[in-house]
Enzyme design. Structure first.
Site, PDB file in Angstrom:
ATOM      1  N   THR A 147      89.390  77.095  69.322  1.00 31.26           N
ATOM      2  CA  THR A 147      88.727  75.956  68.699  1.00 31.26           C
ATOM      3  C   THR A 147      88.747  74.733  69.616  1.00 31.26           C
ATOM      4  O   THR A 147      89.735  74.458  70.276  1.00 31.26           O
ATOM      5  CB  THR A 147      89.414  75.608  67.371  1.00 31.26           C
ATOM      6  OG1 THR A 147      89.479  76.780  66.570  1.00 31.26           O
ATOM      7  CG2 THR A 147      88.654  74.522  66.633  1.00 31.26           C
ATOM      8  N   THR A 170      93.026  60.480  62.159  1.00 25.64           N
ATOM      9  CA  THR A 170      91.732  61.056  62.481  1.00 25.64           C
ATOM     10  C   THR A 170      90.956  61.444  61.226  1.00 25.64           C
ATOM     11  O   THR A 170      91.549  61.807  60.209  1.00 25.64           O
ATOM     12  CB  THR A 170      91.888  62.290  63.390  1.00 25.64           C
ATOM     13  OG1 THR A 170      90.602  62.739  63.825  1.00 25.64           O
ATOM     14  CG2 THR A 170      92.607  63.427  62.686  1.00 25.64           C
ATOM     15  N   GLN A 189      88.114  67.842  58.724  1.00 20.67           N
ATOM     16  CA  GLN A 189      89.306  68.437  59.328  1.00 20.67           C
ATOM     17  C   GLN A 189      89.320  69.955  59.254  1.00 20.67           C
ATOM     18  O   GLN A 189      90.077  70.604  59.975  1.00 20.67           O
ATOM     19  CB  GLN A 189      90.564  67.906  58.638  1.00 20.67           C
ATOM     20  CG  GLN A 189      90.978  66.517  59.039  1.00 20.67           C
ATOM     21  CD  GLN A 189      91.302  66.389  60.506  1.00 20.67           C
ATOM     22  OE1 GLN A 189      90.781  65.510  61.172  1.00 20.67           O
ATOM     23  NE2 GLN A 189      92.142  67.244  61.045  1.00 20.67           N
ATOM     24  N   ASP A 192      89.409  71.774  62.399  1.00 20.41           N
ATOM     25  CA  ASP A 192      90.626  71.873  63.206  1.00 20.41           C
ATOM     26  C   ASP A 192      91.305  73.229  63.035  1.00 20.41           C
ATOM     27  O   ASP A 192      92.232  73.555  63.767  1.00 20.41           O
ATOM     28  CB  ASP A 192      91.609  70.753  62.836  1.00 20.41           C
ATOM     29  CG  ASP A 192      91.557  69.606  63.825  1.00 20.41           C
ATOM     30  OD1 ASP A 192      90.755  69.675  64.778  1.00 20.41           O
ATOM     31  OD2 ASP A 192      92.323  68.643  63.661  1.00 20.41           O
ATOM     32  N   SER A 217      96.546  70.046  64.665  1.00 19.17           N
ATOM     33  CA  SER A 217      96.007  68.880  65.340  1.00 19.17           C
ATOM     34  C   SER A 217      96.454  68.885  66.795  1.00 19.17           C
ATOM     35  O   SER A 217      97.324  69.664  67.188  1.00 19.17           O
ATOM     36  CB  SER A 217      96.506  67.622  64.631  1.00 19.17           C
ATOM     37  OG  SER A 217      96.244  66.472  65.407  1.00 19.17           O
ATOM     38  N   GLY A 244      90.999  61.386  71.534  1.00 25.64           N
ATOM     39  CA  GLY A 244      90.433  62.282  72.534  1.00 25.64           C
ATOM     40  C   GLY A 244      90.306  63.731  72.123  1.00 25.64           C
ATOM     41  O   GLY A 244      89.993  64.577  72.947  1.00 25.64           O
ATOM     42  N   GLY A 245      90.592  64.056  70.847  1.00 25.64           N
ATOM     43  CA  GLY A 245      90.449  65.444  70.424  1.00 25.64           C
ATOM     44  C   GLY A 245      91.371  66.367  71.204  1.00 25.64           C
ATOM     45  O   GLY A 245      92.546  66.081  71.402  1.00 25.64           O
TER      46      GLY A 245
END
Length: 264
Positions: A147, A170, A189, A192, A217, A244-245
């Site tokens: 992912t 987030t 979310q 994620d 996360s 920043g993911g």
């Protein structure tokens, strides 16, 4: 635009979890976020790998000029350490209420001897390429999660009383799900979690979707403390973190190496 109910909100509980903490170069204590975030484990694993190298010799030239010009070896070592940390993160880390970490958990994943063995995989003149997850006495029972994540905000604050917070929050991608419900923005979310529950061979992914499970996360709010001569945790030195993911881990590692190893 949502199937969320008041019962869903009433049933949700914030959980207090022990932070992920380790020492760095015998001079610092580094504490970061625990699972279901993978950020704390990945950041501290990368540092544990890097402390096996004399990084101070590979700092940037002309650092006063907007951070300077990176050295090839400095970039190489940091990159390779992150490859190894991400490999463990992708395979092992998820909501520990559903999926336990391997062996003795955080203790095993941050074990200095284990990270020294991971550091030994780094060559001075070529890249690992795609790194494999480490093993902890048995083959990994989970497949790697592929992912990709986006979108976050962070702040660090120290007040006049000495209280400190490093906070990352987030809604996932920019504006979350793009739906405002009852005065607040719904996240997305769910993305994620792993997009697929298993790999092509049917091996389950630790970060697969399950009811009541918290998505993994990459958030890595981090506090760094001085380590006293007696070996105890000393004064606060840094409060760092980043948006920043999926690359949050890289931003935080880069910041810590820049300050602690290169004196930026």
């Amino acid at each position: 635009p949502s199937l969320m109910t008041m019962a869903d909100l009433a049933a949700y509980k914030a959980k207090e979890r022990d932070p992920v903490c380790t020492t760095y170069r015998n001079s610092y204590y580094v504490c970061s976020m625990s699972p279901p975030s993978s950020g704390g484990i990945a950041v501290t694993q990368a540092l544990g790998i890097l402390e096996n190298f004399n990084l101070s010799s590979y700092g940037p030239t002309d650092p006063a000029n907007d951070g300077g010009i990176p050295s090839v070896m400095g970039v190489h070592l940091v990159t390779e350490a992150e490859r190894l940390a991400y490999a463990d993160r992708d395979t092992y880390v998820a909501d520990t209420d559903f999926v336990p970490l391997p062996a003795k958990g955080v203790t095993s994943m941050l074990d200095k001897n284990y990270l020294k063995s991971r550091a030994a995989l780094i060559s001075a003149d070529k890249s690992i390429g795609i790194a494999s997850a480490g093993t902890f006495g048995a083959a990994a029972s989970y497949a790697a999660d592929k992912t990709v994540e986006y979108g976050t905000t962070h702040f660090s604050i120290v007040d006049s009383y000495g209280n400190v917070v490093s906070m990352t929050t987030t809604v996932e991608s920019s504006m979350g799900s793009f739906h405002m419900v009852g005065g607040f923005l719904l996240t997305n979310q769910l993305t994620d979690f792993s997009a697929a529950p298993t790999d092509a061979q049917g091996v389950p992914v630790a970060n697969r979707v399950e009811a009541g499970k918290r998505p993994r996360s990459t958030m890595a709010p981090t506090l760094v403390f001085e380590r006293t001569e007696s070996g105890k945790r000393g004064a606060l030195l840094l409060a760092v973190g980043s948006p920043g993911g999926a690359v949050i881990i890289q931003f935080v590692v880069k910041t810590l190496v820049g300050i602690l190893d290169w004196g930026l």
